[in-house]
Design a protein around this motif. Structure first.
Motif, mmCIF file in Angstrom:
data_model
loop_
_atom_site.group_PDB
_atom_site.id
_atom_site.type_symbol
_atom_site.label_atom_id
_atom_site.label_comp_id
_atom_site.label_asym_id
_atom_site.label_seq_id
_atom_site.Cartn_x
_atom_site.Cartn_y
_atom_site.Cartn_z
ATOM 1 N N LEU A 24 41.600 49.531 38.560
ATOM 2 C CA LEU A 24 43.007 49.433 38.940
ATOM 3 C C LEU A 24 43.400 50.722 39.664
ATOM 4 C CD1 LEU A 24 42.631 47.990 35.950
ATOM 5 C CD2 LEU A 24 45.077 47.739 36.102
ATOM 6 N N TYR A 59 49.169 52.982 31.947
ATOM 7 C CA TYR A 59 49.958 51.868 32.480
ATOM 8 C C TYR A 59 51.421 51.901 32.023
ATOM 9 C CZ TYR A 59 50.736 47.216 34.361
ATOM 10 O OH TYR A 59 51.198 46.162 35.098
ATOM 11 N N LYS A 167 43.370 37.666 42.595
ATOM 12 C CA LYS A 167 44.236 38.834 42.777
ATOM 13 C C LYS A 167 43.323 40.036 42.984
ATOM 14 C CE LYS A 167 47.041 41.254 39.306
ATOM 15 N NZ LYS A 167 48.245 41.127 38.475
ATOM 16 N N LYS A 169 42.882 44.094 43.165
ATOM 17 C CA LYS A 169 43.534 45.326 42.733
ATOM 18 C C LYS A 169 43.270 46.383 43.801
ATOM 19 C CE LYS A 169 45.095 45.417 38.977
ATOM 20 N NZ LYS A 169 46.406 44.924 38.452
ATOM 21 N N GLU A 250 55.459 46.178 37.124
ATOM 22 C CA GLU A 250 55.841 47.381 36.370
ATOM 23 C C GLU A 250 57.363 47.589 36.364
ATOM 24 O OE1 GLU A 250 53.209 47.132 38.272
ATOM 25 O OE2 GLU A 250 51.651 48.603 37.800
ATOM 26 N N LYS A 273 55.576 39.102 31.281
ATOM 27 C CA LYS A 273 54.585 39.622 30.336
ATOM 28 C C LYS A 273 55.244 39.761 28.974
ATOM 29 C CE LYS A 273 51.679 41.955 33.714
ATOM 30 N NZ LYS A 273 50.965 43.166 34.132
ATOM 31 N N THR A 301 49.684 39.165 32.599
ATOM 32 C CA THR A 301 48.874 39.577 31.447
ATOM 33 C C THR A 301 48.768 41.092 31.390
ATOM 34 O OG1 THR A 301 46.686 39.393 30.403
ATOM 35 C CG2 THR A 301 46.691 39.442 32.782
ATOM 36 N N LEU A 303 45.960 42.021 30.115
ATOM 37 C CA LEU A 303 44.536 41.874 29.823
ATOM 38 C C LEU A 303 44.306 41.855 28.313
ATOM 39 C CD1 LEU A 303 43.094 44.097 32.685
ATOM 40 C CD2 LEU A 303 43.403 41.613 32.643
ATOM 41 N N GLU A 327 47.867 34.496 35.150
ATOM 42 C CA GLU A 327 46.621 35.270 35.224
ATOM 43 C C GLU A 327 46.120 35.507 33.790
ATOM 44 O OE1 GLU A 327 47.789 38.920 37.200
ATOM 45 O OE2 GLU A 327 48.974 39.570 35.476
HETATM 46 C C1 MUC Z 1 48.634 44.209 36.206
HETATM 47 O O1 MUC Z 1 49.118 45.190 36.711
HETATM 48 O O2 MUC Z 1 49.047 43.131 36.587
HETATM 49 C C2 MUC Z 1 46.711 42.043 35.217
HETATM 50 C C3 MUC Z 1 45.568 41.539 35.754
HETATM 51 C C4 MUC Z 1 44.739 42.621 36.034
HETATM 52 O O3 MUC Z 1 43.623 42.607 36.518
HETATM 53 O O4 MUC Z 1 45.366 43.771 35.709
HETATM 54 C C5 MUC Z 1 46.542 43.446 35.024
HETATM 55 C C6 MUC Z 1 47.633 44.378 35.104
#
Ligand code: MUC
Ligand code: MG
Length: 373
Positions: A24, A59, A167, A169, A250, A273, A301, A303, A327
């Motif tokens: 990430l 995070y 998705k 990152k 976020e 979330k 999510t 995760l 997700e």
């Molecule tokens: C996020 O920021 O969305 C969700 C799926 C993934 O790979 O990271 C998370 C966090």
């Protein structure tokens, strides 16, 4: 006298290996850490919940260790002796006494819902008003950090009919290299897949303005959290200018955040979330704000493992419309399970169990093996 008084609340930190490093913008995960919450009641029923974040404090405001400490020292003792069957009263008691801590509260709320579902013989989705389906579409995140590896991973997911939404990152690398990476993956997958990006706040507005235009012009369907959650003006301007829709992730750390984002017009999609709203009931309040404001929904999510994933799924499956799917693939990123039966993924969907509570049973041996001591 109620028989469903809460007797104890126990927390266990569990470290589980991941199938590969997950990269990430702010952190590369080499494993995932779950906080498992066990609420034991006088009627012999136990509810299980999960509070999980990503990368310690990388995070959000809560880490696995702070979640455990705050439940053990503050939130848990407030609930011992309270009626487990009255979830409204229990969560109000926590909200009055403790600010924030939505991850910890989400784990507790999930456990109370699991216990009440087991008590009444109903799945959590039915406690939340009833499901409108039996399964949810699930995206997969490509985050190996390598374009060729990501394309191969996506092709395999399409072949086995597990995911057709991807998705990516981005944000850790140089912006032009990131854009090249994304466009190469979209070109390889073409119309067979929906390709989206999550920048995890890594860009500033000046970079994001150009990057969002390039992404939109190259067939990227959605751009998640391109800039800092703090830059509200920038988010509003990007939401007006980007050719691809902007999703807030976020930026939503509470139901109140969701309201002010909607009022300001700062996103056209919300990532829901449970952890960032305070539980499966709390996240539905954010969904209702979005619905009233005409903002589309996505089931997000942190995760989580099986418990947090199904707690989310039971809430999301009650929603009228999840335009952008979910997700909820967390368990698939882990090589190990701490429940007896893993969640079922089939034909691009996650099945939402119809059995009482969340529909999961802890595997005590596996839990003890992976518990941090
Ligand atoms: C996020 O920021 O969305 C969700 C799926 C993934 O790979 O990271 C998370 C966090
Ligand atoms: Mg995100």
């Amino acid at each position: 006298m109620s028989h469903s008084l809460i007797e104890s609340i126990q927390t266990v930190i569990v470290d589980l290996p991941t199938i590969r490093p997950h990269k990430l913008a702010m952190h590369t995960m080499q494993q995932q850490t779950l906080v498992i919450i066990r609420v034991r009641c006088a009627d012999g029923i136990e509810g299980i919940g999960e509070a999980t974040t990503i990368g310690g404090l990388a995070y959000g405001n809560e880490s696995p260790e702070s979640i455990k400490t705050n439940i053990d020292s503050h939130l848990g003792p407030l609930l011992v002796g309270q009626d487990a069957a009255n979830i409204n009263a229990a969560m109000l008691r926590l909200d009055k006494a403790a600010k924030g801590n939505t991850f910890a509260k989400s784990g507790i709320e999930s456990a109370l819902l699991d216990a009440q579902g087991k008590r009444l013989g109903l799945p959590v989705s039915e406690l939340l008003g009833g499901r409108v389906g039996d399964s949810l579409e699930v995206a997969w995140t490509l985050a190996s950090g390598d374009t060729a590896k990501d394309i191969a991973e996506a092709e395999r997911m399409l072949d086995i009919r597990r995911h057709r939404i991807f998705k990516l990152k981005i944000g850790a690398g140089e912006v032009n290299a990131d854009l090249k990476h994304v466009i190469a993956i979209k070109q390889a997958l073409g119309e067979r897949a929906s390709v989206r990006v999550d920048v995890n706040q890594a860009w500033d507005e000046s970079v994001a303005l150009r990057a969002c235009r390039i992404l939109g012009d190259n067939g990227i369907d959605l751009i998640e959290q391109p800039i800092s959650r703090i830059n509200r003006g920038g988010q509003v301007r990007l939401n007006q200018r980007s050719p691809a829709p902007i999703m807030a992730d976020e930026s939503i750390e509470s139901v109140e955040d969701a309201f002010s984002l909607a009022a300001d017009g700062a996103a056209s999609i919300f990532a829901l979330k449970i952890a960032k709203n305070g539980g499966p009931r709390a996240v539905l309040r954010t969904a209702q704000i979005a619905e009233a404001a005409g903002i589309a929904l996505y089931g997000g999510t942190m995760l989580e493992g099986a418990i947090g994933t199904l707690a989310s799924a039971h809430a999301f499956v009650t929603l009228n419309k999840l335009t952008w799917g979910t997700e909820l693939f967390g368990p698939l990123l882990l090589t190990e399970e701490i429940v007896t039966e893993a969640p079922v993924y089939c034909d691009f969907q996650l099945e939402v169990p119809r059995t009482p509570g969340l529909g999961l049973t802890l595997d005590e041996e596996r839990l003890a093996f992976f518990a941090r001591t």
